[in-house]
Scaffold this motif. Structure first.
Motif, mmCIF file in Angstrom:
data_model
loop_
_atom_site.group_PDB
_atom_site.id
_atom_site.type_symbol
_atom_site.label_atom_id
_atom_site.label_comp_id
_atom_site.label_asym_id
_atom_site.label_seq_id
_atom_site.Cartn_x
_atom_site.Cartn_y
_atom_site.Cartn_z
ATOM 1 N N VAL A 1 -30.791 3.420 -11.625
ATOM 2 C CA VAL A 1 -30.387 3.638 -10.243
ATOM 3 C C VAL A 1 -29.568 4.922 -10.169
ATOM 4 O O VAL A 1 -28.540 5.049 -10.836
ATOM 5 N N ASP A 2 -30.053 5.868 -9.377
ATOM 6 C CA ASP A 2 -29.314 7.093 -9.084
ATOM 7 C C ASP A 2 -28.242 6.665 -8.078
ATOM 8 O O ASP A 2 -28.470 6.607 -6.884
ATOM 9 N N ALA A 3 -27.060 6.305 -8.605
ATOM 10 C CA ALA A 3 -26.111 5.481 -7.857
ATOM 11 C C ALA A 3 -25.113 6.213 -6.976
ATOM 12 O O ALA A 3 -24.443 5.569 -6.172
ATOM 13 N N CYS B 1 -26.351 5.820 -3.352
ATOM 14 C CA CYS B 1 -27.351 4.766 -3.194
ATOM 15 C C CYS B 1 -26.837 3.642 -2.296
ATOM 16 O O CYS B 1 -25.851 2.988 -2.633
ATOM 17 N N LYS C 1 -27.389 -0.580 -3.983
ATOM 18 C CA LYS C 1 -26.944 -0.986 -5.329
ATOM 19 C C LYS C 1 -26.903 -2.504 -5.474
ATOM 20 O O LYS C 1 -27.343 -3.049 -6.477
ATOM 21 N N CYS D 1 -30.276 -4.014 -5.901
ATOM 22 C CA CYS D 1 -30.782 -3.760 -7.258
ATOM 23 C C CYS D 1 -30.212 -4.779 -8.243
ATOM 24 O O CYS D 1 -30.943 -5.318 -9.086
ATOM 25 N N CYS E 1 -24.015 7.705 -12.378
ATOM 26 C CA CYS E 1 -23.272 8.419 -11.338
ATOM 27 C C CYS E 1 -22.309 9.436 -11.937
ATOM 28 O O CYS E 1 -22.028 9.422 -13.124
ATOM 29 N N ILE F 1 -34.733 4.091 -9.013
ATOM 30 C CA ILE F 1 -34.380 4.078 -7.600
ATOM 31 C C ILE F 1 -33.643 5.375 -7.307
ATOM 32 O O ILE F 1 -32.583 5.641 -7.875
ATOM 33 N N THR F 2 -34.213 6.187 -6.424
ATOM 34 C CA THR F 2 -33.589 7.459 -6.080
ATOM 35 C C THR F 2 -34.091 7.970 -4.741
ATOM 36 O O THR F 2 -35.212 7.677 -4.337
ATOM 37 N N LYS G 1 -37.917 4.928 -3.263
ATOM 38 C CA LYS G 1 -36.838 5.489 -2.456
ATOM 39 C C LYS G 1 -36.015 4.324 -1.913
ATOM 40 O O LYS G 1 -36.412 3.167 -2.007
ATOM 41 N N HIS G 2 -34.874 4.616 -1.335
ATOM 42 C CA HIS G 2 -33.965 3.576 -0.834
ATOM 43 C C HIS G 2 -34.568 2.730 0.282
ATOM 44 O O HIS G 2 -34.122 1.613 0.519
#
Length: 147
Positions: free
Chosen positions: A5-7, A10, A13, A16, A31, A70-71, A89-90
């Motif tokens: 996860v590109d947090a 995001c 989260k 996820c 992050c 996830i990004t 994507k989100h």
């Protein structure tokens, strides 16, 4: 399989973490800082050095076939798709070999339009409950497909 996860920015989260818990999938929340580490045993919070795209570089170096990423970052998504990862994507939209080129082109076009109009104001619509529900469903499908 790992869920990356590109947090940093995001909004999903928690979704996820819930999906990973249900399916017993390890999660890497990556992050630059500014988020509280999760106490959940399947979640590892990875703090990368400060700097532009450091979290993206960390994920891109590790994500591959069998992983889910996830990004909202389209260049990162392109690298992960190329490496064989499933990317969402989100909002739950899947980025694949079939549509990543178009997503990159659209991103570049929108950046050009924003730079050409200094009076253009902020982004689109706010993130909704329907967006969260759509994302949760898409994430469940992606995790099951990756398994």
């Amino acid at each position: 399989m790992t869920l990356y996860v590109d947090a940093d920015a995001c909004p999903v989260k928690e979704e996820c973490i819930r999906a990973a818990d249900r399916l017993r999938v390890p999660v890497k929340m990556v992050c630059n800082g500014g988020i509280r580490p999760s106490p959940h045993p399947l979640v590892e919070t990875v703090f990368v050095t400060e700097g532009p795209d450091e979290a993206d570089k960390w994920i891109a170096e590790r994500a591959g076939k069998g992983d889910v990423v996830i990004t909202g970052d389209i260049p990162l998504a392109a690298k992960c798709v190329e490496a064989g990862a499933l990317v969402l994507k989100h909002n739950g939209e899947a980025l694949t070999e079939a549509n990543i080129g178009n997503a990159l082109a659209t991103r570049d076009l929108m950046a050009d339009l924003r730079s050409a109009d200094p009076f253009r104001k902020g982004g689109g619509r706010p993130f909704s409950k329907q967006d969260r529900a759509r994302f949760s469903s898409a994430l469940d499908r992606a995790l099951r497909a990756a398994a």
